[in-house]
Design a protein around this motif. Structure first.
Motif, mmCIF file in Angstrom:
data_model
loop_
_atom_site.group_PDB
_atom_site.id
_atom_site.type_symbol
_atom_site.label_atom_id
_atom_site.label_comp_id
_atom_site.label_asym_id
_atom_site.label_seq_id
_atom_site.Cartn_x
_atom_site.Cartn_y
_atom_site.Cartn_z
ATOM 1 N N ASP A 47 -5.292 -1.676 7.330
ATOM 2 C CA ASP A 47 -4.175 -1.349 6.238
ATOM 3 C C ASP A 47 -3.501 -2.726 5.930
ATOM 4 O OD1 ASP A 47 -5.142 1.308 5.409
ATOM 5 O OD2 ASP A 47 -3.919 1.990 7.220
ATOM 6 N N VAL A 48 -3.027 -3.344 7.062
ATOM 7 C CA VAL A 48 -2.270 -4.473 7.139
ATOM 8 C C VAL A 48 -2.721 -5.497 8.089
ATOM 9 C CG1 VAL A 48 -0.474 -3.352 8.221
ATOM 10 C CG2 VAL A 48 -0.063 -5.500 6.851
ATOM 11 N N VAL A 49 -2.651 -6.797 7.746
ATOM 12 C CA VAL A 49 -2.846 -7.792 8.820
ATOM 13 C C VAL A 49 -1.690 -8.731 9.163
ATOM 14 C CG1 VAL A 49 -4.310 -9.735 9.530
ATOM 15 C CG2 VAL A 49 -5.453 -7.992 8.163
ATOM 16 N N VAL A 73 -6.699 -7.122 1.553
ATOM 17 C CA VAL A 73 -5.722 -6.483 2.544
ATOM 18 C C VAL A 73 -4.392 -7.295 2.663
ATOM 19 C CG1 VAL A 73 -6.401 -7.816 4.316
ATOM 20 C CG2 VAL A 73 -5.531 -5.645 4.879
ATOM 21 N N PRO A 74 -2.995 -6.391 2.538
ATOM 22 C CA PRO A 74 -1.991 -7.079 2.782
ATOM 23 C C PRO A 74 -1.795 -8.014 3.966
ATOM 24 C CG PRO A 74 -1.585 -5.035 2.252
ATOM 25 C CD PRO A 74 -2.968 -4.917 2.566
ATOM 26 N N ILE A 75 -1.329 -9.332 4.049
ATOM 27 C CA ILE A 75 -1.497 -10.310 5.012
ATOM 28 C C ILE A 75 0.206 -10.760 5.278
ATOM 29 C CG2 ILE A 75 -2.326 -12.428 6.032
ATOM 30 C CD1 ILE A 75 -4.760 -11.912 4.317
ATOM 31 N N ILE A 76 0.621 -10.293 6.268
ATOM 32 C CA ILE A 76 1.812 -10.907 7.035
ATOM 33 C C ILE A 76 1.807 -12.325 7.798
ATOM 34 C CG2 ILE A 76 4.181 -10.513 7.958
ATOM 35 C CD1 ILE A 76 3.814 -7.862 7.176
ATOM 36 N N SER A 113 6.236 -2.041 7.074
ATOM 37 C CA SER A 113 6.716 -0.955 6.129
ATOM 38 C C SER A 113 6.864 -1.404 4.721
ATOM 39 C CB SER A 113 7.970 -0.341 6.539
ATOM 40 O OG SER A 113 7.978 0.024 8.069
ATOM 41 N N ALA A 114 7.446 -2.591 4.578
ATOM 42 C CA ALA A 114 7.754 -3.186 2.949
ATOM 43 C C ALA A 114 6.461 -3.365 2.454
ATOM 44 C CB ALA A 114 8.686 -4.310 3.129
ATOM 45 N N VAL A 115 5.700 -3.980 2.989
ATOM 46 C CA VAL A 115 4.335 -4.510 2.242
ATOM 47 C C VAL A 115 3.367 -3.038 2.130
ATOM 48 C CG1 VAL A 115 2.263 -5.311 3.225
ATOM 49 C CG2 VAL A 115 4.050 -6.731 3.339
ATOM 50 N N LEU A 116 3.331 -2.064 3.188
ATOM 51 C CA LEU A 116 2.701 -0.809 2.933
ATOM 52 C C LEU A 116 3.095 0.065 1.760
ATOM 53 C CD1 LEU A 116 1.961 0.277 6.591
ATOM 54 C CD2 LEU A 116 0.369 -0.577 4.827
#
Ligand code: CA
Length: 227
Positions: A47-49, A73-76, A113-116
């Motif tokens: 769900d996030v990387v 996919v959202p990537i931080i 959390s913010a990205v999701l």
């Protein structure tokens, strides 16, 4: 439960973050190279990387670009360089957000959390169309007006959804025949007018007192927010 892929080569940082993220209820998988990270994204669609940019096998920005090329996919990204130019470059290369090293587990959790949340909001918007009191649930093919479900035929729903996706734009009858009915235009004008009048009745309005559905004489039809 959201799944997080952590790509970080420093085993101390990796262990600490896996602990912090798991404690917060995330399902975490962790790898130490960009190549492993790319493979995980392709095979497990997390769900996030969280992507460390100082990896032993590939330049960080290149790894980011490759990951972005394969998946949305959202990537931080976790970067050791704080300069504004660097951050701008990373965001332009497809990062959704960043943390600068060293960072705490709490900061990373907040960013995740913010990205999701942003992602979930975007998904909800893509699943529905709203025009004032009218709402279309595109996945379930249900239209509601002021919260009450409308009893529409398949074609009426298609017609309404087509117009709702182009709110405030005049759509010609020819376009409706070709795009909604998928027929050649010749002779089908009356079909459109009949369906429009049925639709109008179900929307609870009349030609004399239109609300959502506006006929633009000689041009076409338009769905507008009456408020
Ligand atoms: Ca590193």
């Amino acid at each position: 439960m959201p799944t997080v892929l952590l790509v970080e080569d420093d085993s101390m940082i990796r262990t600490a973050l896996v602990k912090a993220l798991s404690r917060a209820g995330h399902v975490v998988s962790a790898v130490g190279t960009a190549v492993d990270g790319l493979r995980e994204v392709a095979q497990r669609s997390p769900d996030v990387v969280v992507l460390d940019l100082g990896l032993p096998d590939l330049d960080g920005a290149a790894a980011l670009r490759m990951m972005r090329g394969d998946s949305d996919v959202p990537i931080i990204v976790a970067t050791a360089r704080t300069g504004e130019t660097n951050i701008i470059r990373l965001l332009n290369a497809g990062a959704d957000d960043y943390v600068t090293k060293p960072y705490s587990g709490d900061l990373l959790l907040a960013r995740i959390s913010a990205v999701l949340r942003r992602r979930a909001g975007a998904r909800r918007r893509a699943d529905a169309l709203e025009v004032g009191p009218l709402r279309l649930d595109l996945a379930r093919r249900v239209a509601t007006l002021d919260g009450r479900a409308l009893d529409l035929t398949r074609k009426e729903y298609d017609l309404l959804a087509y117009l709702a996706a182009r709110r405030d734009q005049v759509v010609s009858r020819q376009e409706l025949v070709e795009e909604v009915w998928r027929q050649p235009y010749r002779g089908a004008e009356q079909t459109i007018d009949v369906h429009l009048s049925w639709l109008r009745r179900k929307l609870g309005e009349t030609a004399a007192q239109p609300r959502l559905l506006r006929i633009v004489r000689g041009v076409g039809v338009m769905l507008v927010n009456p408020q």
